[in-house]
Scaffold this active site. Sequence first.
Site, PDB file in Angstrom:
ATOM      1  N   ASP A   1      28.459  44.568  38.895  1.00 47.15           N
ATOM      2  CA  ASP A   1      29.133  45.226  37.779  1.00 47.15           C
ATOM      3  C   ASP A   1      29.508  44.239  36.689  1.00 47.15           C
ATOM      4  OD1 ASP A   1      31.322  44.161  39.082  1.00 47.15           O
ATOM      5  OD2 ASP A   1      31.541  45.992  40.268  1.00 47.15           O
TER       6      ASP A   1
ATOM      7  N   LYS B   1      30.664  49.165  33.937  1.00 44.81           N
ATOM      8  CA  LYS B   1      30.917  49.843  32.669  1.00 44.81           C
ATOM      9  C   LYS B   1      30.499  48.925  31.527  1.00 44.81           C
ATOM     10  CE  LYS B   1      35.169  50.992  32.106  1.00 44.81           C
ATOM     11  NZ  LYS B   1      36.431  51.705  32.107  1.00 44.81           N
TER      12      LYS B   1
ATOM     13  N   MET C   1      44.501  42.422  36.641  1.00 38.46           N
ATOM     14  CA  MET C   1      44.307  43.558  35.719  1.00 38.46           C
ATOM     15  C   MET C   1      45.591  43.899  34.974  1.00 38.46           C
ATOM     16  SD  MET C   1      42.071  45.899  38.313  1.00 38.46           S
ATOM     17  CE  MET C   1      42.893  45.318  39.776  1.00 38.46           C
TER      18      MET C   1
HETATM   19  C1  LIG Z   1      38.966  44.505  39.675  1.00 33.35           C
HETATM   20  S1  LIG Z   1      39.842  43.010  39.825  1.00 33.35           S
HETATM   21  C2  LIG Z   1      38.798  42.155  40.908  1.00 33.35           C
HETATM   22  C3  LIG Z   1      39.438  40.988  41.571  1.00 33.35           C
HETATM   23  C4  LIG Z   1      38.489  40.210  42.437  1.00 33.35           C
HETATM   24  N1  LIG Z   1      38.037  41.012  43.540  1.00 33.35           N
HETATM   25  C5  LIG Z   1      39.110  38.925  42.952  1.00 33.35           C
HETATM   26  O1  LIG Z   1      39.304  38.780  44.147  1.00 33.35           O
HETATM   27  O2  LIG Z   1      39.381  38.059  42.138  1.00 33.35           O
HETATM   28  C6  LIG Z   1      39.564  42.274  38.296  1.00 33.35           C
HETATM   29  C7  LIG Z   1      40.698  41.401  37.817  1.00 33.35           C
HETATM   30  O3  LIG Z   1      40.674  40.152  38.484  1.00 33.35           O
HETATM   31  C8  LIG Z   1      41.135  39.138  37.622  1.00 33.35           C
HETATM   32  N2  LIG Z   1      40.053  38.169  37.431  1.00 33.35           N
HETATM   33  C9  LIG Z   1      38.862  38.167  38.004  1.00 33.35           C
HETATM   34  N3  LIG Z   1      38.148  37.089  37.634  1.00 33.35           N
HETATM   35  C10 LIG Z   1      38.928  36.388  36.799  1.00 33.35           C
HETATM   36  C11 LIG Z   1      38.774  35.174  36.074  1.00 33.35           C
HETATM   37  N4  LIG Z   1      37.652  34.455  36.149  1.00 33.35           N
HETATM   38  N5  LIG Z   1      39.795  34.754  35.295  1.00 33.35           N
HETATM   39  C12 LIG Z   1      40.926  35.457  35.207  1.00 33.35           C
HETATM   40  N6  LIG Z   1      41.135  36.617  35.869  1.00 33.35           N
HETATM   41  C13 LIG Z   1      40.157  37.061  36.657  1.00 33.35           C
HETATM   42  C14 LIG Z   1      41.494  39.809  36.306  1.00 33.35           C
HETATM   43  O4  LIG Z   1      42.845  40.138  36.350  1.00 33.35           O
HETATM   44  C15 LIG Z   1      40.627  41.044  36.361  1.00 33.35           C
HETATM   45  O5  LIG Z   1      41.139  42.076  35.543  1.00 33.35           O
END
Ligand SMILES: C[S@@+](CC[C@H](N)C(=O)[O-])C[C@H]1O[C@@H](n2cnc3c(N)ncnc32)[C@H](O)[C@@H]1O
Length: 465
Positions: free
Chosen positions: A257, A279, A393
Site C-alpha cells: 500500500d 489509497k 497517525m
Molecule cells: C497505519 S500506521 C502503520 C504503522 C506500522 N505498522 C508500524 O509498525 O510502524 C501508519 C503510521 O505509522 C507512522 N509511521 C510509519 N512509518 C513512519 C515513518 N517512516 N516516519 C514517521 N512515522 C511513520 C505514522 O504515524 C503513520 O501515520
Amino acid sequence: MPASGVETGWFPISLRLEGARVLVVGGGEVAVNKGRLLLDHGARIEIVAEALNGIVQEWVDEGLARHVGGRVDDAMLRQVMPGCRLVYAATDDRAVNRVVATLADSLNIPVCAVDDPEPSTFITPAQVRRGVVRVAISTAGGAPVLARRLREQIESWMPEGTGRLAAYMQSRRPRVSEKYPAVQDRKRIWEDFLDGAGAEAALSGDEVRADRTLDQLLTEQKKAGEVWLVGGGPGDPDLLTLKALHFMQNADVVLYDNLLPKVLLERVRRDAELIFVGKQRDRHAMPQSAINAEMVRHAKAGQRVLRLKGGDPFIFGRGGEEIESLVEAGVSFRVVPGITAASGCASYAGIPLTHRDCAQACLFVTGHARADGVLDLPWDDMADRRQTVVIYMGISTLPELMAGLMKNGLPQDWPVAIVERGTQPAQRVLTGTLATIAEEAAAAKVSSPALVIVGEVVNHRVISP
Ligand SMILES: C[S@@+](CC[C@H](N)C(=O)[O-])C[C@H]1O[C@@H](n2cnc3c(N)ncnc32)[C@H](O)[C@@H]1O
C-alpha cells in the site's frame, strides 16, 4: 535530458565478445588491463598504438592481438573501426582518447574512454567472476574505489563453487522444463533446490547427490501457495530483516500500500507481480475485505503471496485481521516482524523511548479518530508522567490530541517531538511542547507519515557530533 522519474545511471548488459573484433587504441598499461579482460572473453583485439609495451607485444607475437596502426589519425581510424563491436580509447592522453571516442560514437560503435566517463558510451564495471557467473558493479565511472570495495565484499561471501552450481542448473533445465512447462512452477522448483541440500551438493561438485535432490523435488506433489505477512520497517531499506528480504526475493505476488517507500519495493524480486492495494490521491483504498480476498485468491492458485507492510504488521497494521481471514479460508501463512515506526523514528532522531530517570514505560497509541470523529483514547493512562507516549497517525488530529493530554493533567510545557519520514533521507524532527507543537507542525507543513513522541525523553534527545 531524461524524462522525470527516468533513471540516469548506466544500463547494465552482458555482451557476447567471443570472436568479435574489439579495437584498443593504446599500447601501454591501461591497454593491457582492458586487453586481458577482452582476451578472457574471447575477443579478437586490434591495436592502434605507436609503441607497444612488452605484454601487448607478446599478444601480437602470439597472434592473440593484431597491431593494425601506429599514429592515431582520423583516416586510419575510419578504416579500422567499422565492424568493431567495441572500441577502447586507452592511451594515456585524455585528448586523444576523446577524439577516438567522438569518432567511434559517430560511427555508432560503443566506446569507452578509459577513466573518462563523459565521452564514453559504455563503461566497464568491476566484476566478480565464478565460472559463468558474473556480478558486475558500476558506480557510473565516478567512484572506482567504492566499486573495488564492494567487489571485495562480494568476493568474500560468494562461494567458490557458484560457477559450478550455475553450470549444473543450466544443464538440468531441460529436465525441469519437461516436467513443469509453466514458468512459475519451474521457478518454485529451483528456489526449493537452492534452499536445500541440492545446492550444496552442486556447489561442491557432487552431481549425483544434487540429482537425487532434484529428482525428489520433481516427483513431489505441487506445493500449495501461502501468504507471508512481512514488516518492511519504517523506510530505510537497511532496516529490513534478513527474513523479510528472503521473502521479498521469493514472492510471486506482492500486495503493498501507499505507506510503503519505493526503495523497499525495489528490493522485491524483479519479476514478481506487484499489486497496489492502497489509497492514492483520488483513487479509493481497496477495502480490507477485498485485500483479504485477493490474498486468498492468489494463495489458492498456488502462489507465494507477500503482503508487505510498513513497520511491523502487528502494530497498527491490521495484520491481525488479515491472518484471521487466512485462517478462515484455510490458507497457511507466516508473519515476519518489522521494525515499527516508534523504534525506527526514535533511534534515528536520537530520542530514547525509555530512560531510567524519567520514563519507565512506553505506550503506543493511535491518533486516528473513529468514523464519528471522536478520539476514543485511554486519556488517564496517556497522562501518566513516568512514561513515553508514542502516537501513530496523529498528525491530522494533533491539536485535539495535545489539548486532550493537557486537559487530562499534563502541563503545557510537557515536551513533544514529531518525526516526519523517520529513517528516510527526508527525515525531519520538530520539537516543542504540548502547547506549541500543533502550531509548529502546521507552520512546517508536516505531513504523513509522521510520529508524535510525548514525554520527558524528548529532553534527552542526543545527536551524534
Ligand atoms: C497505519 S500506521 C502503520 C504503522 C506500522 N505498522 C508500524 O509498525 O510502524 C501508519 C503510521 O505509522 C507512522 N509511521 C510509519 N512509518 C513512519 C515513518 N517512516 N516516519 C514517521 N512515522 C511513520 C505514522 O504515524 C503513520 O501515520
